[in-house]
Design a protein around this motif. Structure first.
Motif, mmCIF file in Angstrom:
data_model
loop_
_atom_site.group_PDB
_atom_site.id
_atom_site.type_symbol
_atom_site.label_atom_id
_atom_site.label_comp_id
_atom_site.label_asym_id
_atom_site.label_seq_id
_atom_site.Cartn_x
_atom_site.Cartn_y
_atom_site.Cartn_z
ATOM 1 N N ILE A 76 0.951 -1.075 -0.039
ATOM 2 C CA ILE A 76 0.019 0.040 0.087
ATOM 3 C C ILE A 76 0.838 1.105 -0.067
ATOM 4 N N TYR B 56 -2.582 3.636 -3.284
ATOM 5 C CA TYR B 56 -2.961 3.357 -1.838
ATOM 6 C C TYR B 56 -4.209 2.297 -1.858
ATOM 7 N N SER C 39 -13.018 5.829 0.399
ATOM 8 C CA SER C 39 -12.187 4.781 1.600
ATOM 9 C C SER C 39 -12.756 5.678 2.846
ATOM 10 N N TYR D 87 -11.015 5.185 5.622
ATOM 11 C CA TYR D 87 -9.951 5.236 6.545
ATOM 12 C C TYR D 87 -9.044 6.381 6.361
ATOM 13 N N TYR E 229 -4.848 6.501 6.489
ATOM 14 C CA TYR E 229 -3.711 5.605 6.073
ATOM 15 C C TYR E 229 -2.668 6.485 7.025
ATOM 16 N N PHE F 172 3.924 1.545 4.205
ATOM 17 C CA PHE F 172 2.594 1.689 4.983
ATOM 18 C C PHE F 172 2.777 1.056 6.251
ATOM 19 N N VAL G 233 -4.119 1.491 9.227
ATOM 20 C CA VAL G 233 -5.063 2.147 8.905
ATOM 21 C C VAL G 233 -5.874 2.454 10.182
#
Lengths: 169, 205
Positions: free
Chosen positions: B43, B146, B167, B169, B171, B179, B182
């Motif tokens: 991600i 992403y 999304s 979320y 991040y 990454f 989340v």
């Protein structure tokens, strides 16, 4: 002894909170509109969100068919759902109101979307919103504006918080 | 007896078909955080975008800082102001630790979210949040990197006032651009701040 007292106190506080709520009813109707409020809009935003509680005290089902306000071109009813990490807005052309039930519009759930605002919604201001029901007819409410991104109306904050905390214990 | 066996066979077949359908549904519908929280899934990645004051930036611009990224759009009246308010509250709660972090608001709706529109909009939130937009290809690129799914729900009747699914979320990327994790953008500022503190100490230590 302490526990029941606390419970009674909570109920009493909840009742007082309920009584303080700005309940606005049309005389002919069995639908009560409670706790209308809206969020102030961020700079230049073309949309706004208003929230309220609809209580159908009647014996028959009713429907919220539409709404108008002088502050926006269009008013729509939306639900926000989260599925698989996706936040999705779905328009509800009509909102069904079951007898003896509450329908709550709240951040993260259902909201009244004010589309193409004619003016920004500023904290502390109020605007009028006219709701049309299939049976109850037209109900006009005055909507106070809370902060940008507020999760509840300004005047309800301490009471709601207290109640939430009690529930968690 | 024979009918009974046949019936049992049918029941077994139906059950097997049901199980397969369920398994398929599960694989298809499993929300991906179940996968991503388990480690360094792919991600994130390179992106080139434009800040609200017209500067071109890339993922490398922010190396050395944690990135907290929200993908949203300004036409959204409910979820996006909630997320940006929570982000703002979290930054405040973080205090001096917030200097290790660069919060970003990347639009999923570049057609409507021009730099001017975003500048105006972000004035209502913490000034440390940087708004990023770009052309459609640039936005598509960052969304793909992403693994953010954004979809304009345009209809034939209404072409201008469309909602966009996006999304839910926030991040978190570490200072090396990898990454980290989340969190639901509907979590309150305090929860997000506590989560950030935990994530940042965990990786630093």
């Amino acid at each position: 002894m302490k526990r029941p007292f606390k419970l009674i106190l909570s109920i009493a506080l909840a009742l007082i909170a309920g009584a303080q709520v700005n309940a606005q009813t049309s005389s002919a109707s069995s639908v009560v509109v409670e706790r209308p409020w809206a969020r102030a809009t961020p700079g230049g935003a073309k949309t706004g969100a208003a929230y309220l509680i609809l209580i159908n005290n009647g014996e028959a089902p009713d429907q919220l068919l539409g709404a108008t306000t002088p502050v926006a071109d269009k008013v729509q009813f939306h639900s926000t759902t989260e599925e698989n990490g996706m936040s999705r807005m779905r328009e509800m052309p009509i909102v069904d109101l079951v007898p003896h039930a509450k329908t709550t519009f709240d951040p993260g759930g259902m909201h009244i979307m004010l589309v193409d605002l004619k003016q920004p919604l500023k904290e502390g201001q109020t605007f009028s919103l006219s709701l049309t029901f299939a049976k109850a007819g037209k109900v006009d409410v005055t909507v106070p504006v809370a902060k940008v991104g507020a999760m509840r109306p300004s005047d309800m904050a301490p009471m709601m918080h207290h109640h939430d905390d009690t529930m968690k214990e | 007896m024979k009918t009974r066996t046949r019936r049992l066979t049918i029941i077994a077949l139906v059950a097997a078909a049901g199980a397969i359908a369920l398994a398929e549904a599960w694989f298809v519908a499993t929300p991906y955080p179940k996968v991503v929280t388990s480690g360094t899934a792919a991600i994130g990645g390179p992106f080139t975008l434009v800040t609200t004051d017209g500067k071109t930036v890339s993922d490398e611009t922010y190396r050395g800082k944690w990135l907290l990224i929200y993908f949203g759009y300004t036409f959204c009246p409910d979820a996006c102001p909630t997320a940006l308010t929570n982000m703002s509250a979290a930054l405040e709660k973080l205090g001096p630790n917030a200097s290790e972090l660069q919060p970003l608001f990347i639009t999923v709706d570049p057609q409507r979210d021009t730099p001017v529109v975003m500048t105006d909009y972000l004035k209502s939130f913490d000034s440390r949040i940087v708004g990023l937009t770009g052309n459609q290809a640039q936005i598509d690129g960052v969304l793909k990197a992403y693994r953010v799914y954004a979809e304009a729900q345009k209809s034939e009747v209404d072409n201008a006032d469309y909602p966009v699914s996006h999304s839910a979320y926030l991040y978190l990327m570490d200072p090396q651009g990898r990454f980290a994790n989340v969190i639901q953008s509907s979590e309150g500022g305090e929860e997000i701040a506590a989560w950030l503190r935990k994530q940042m100490t965990h990786r630093n230590g």
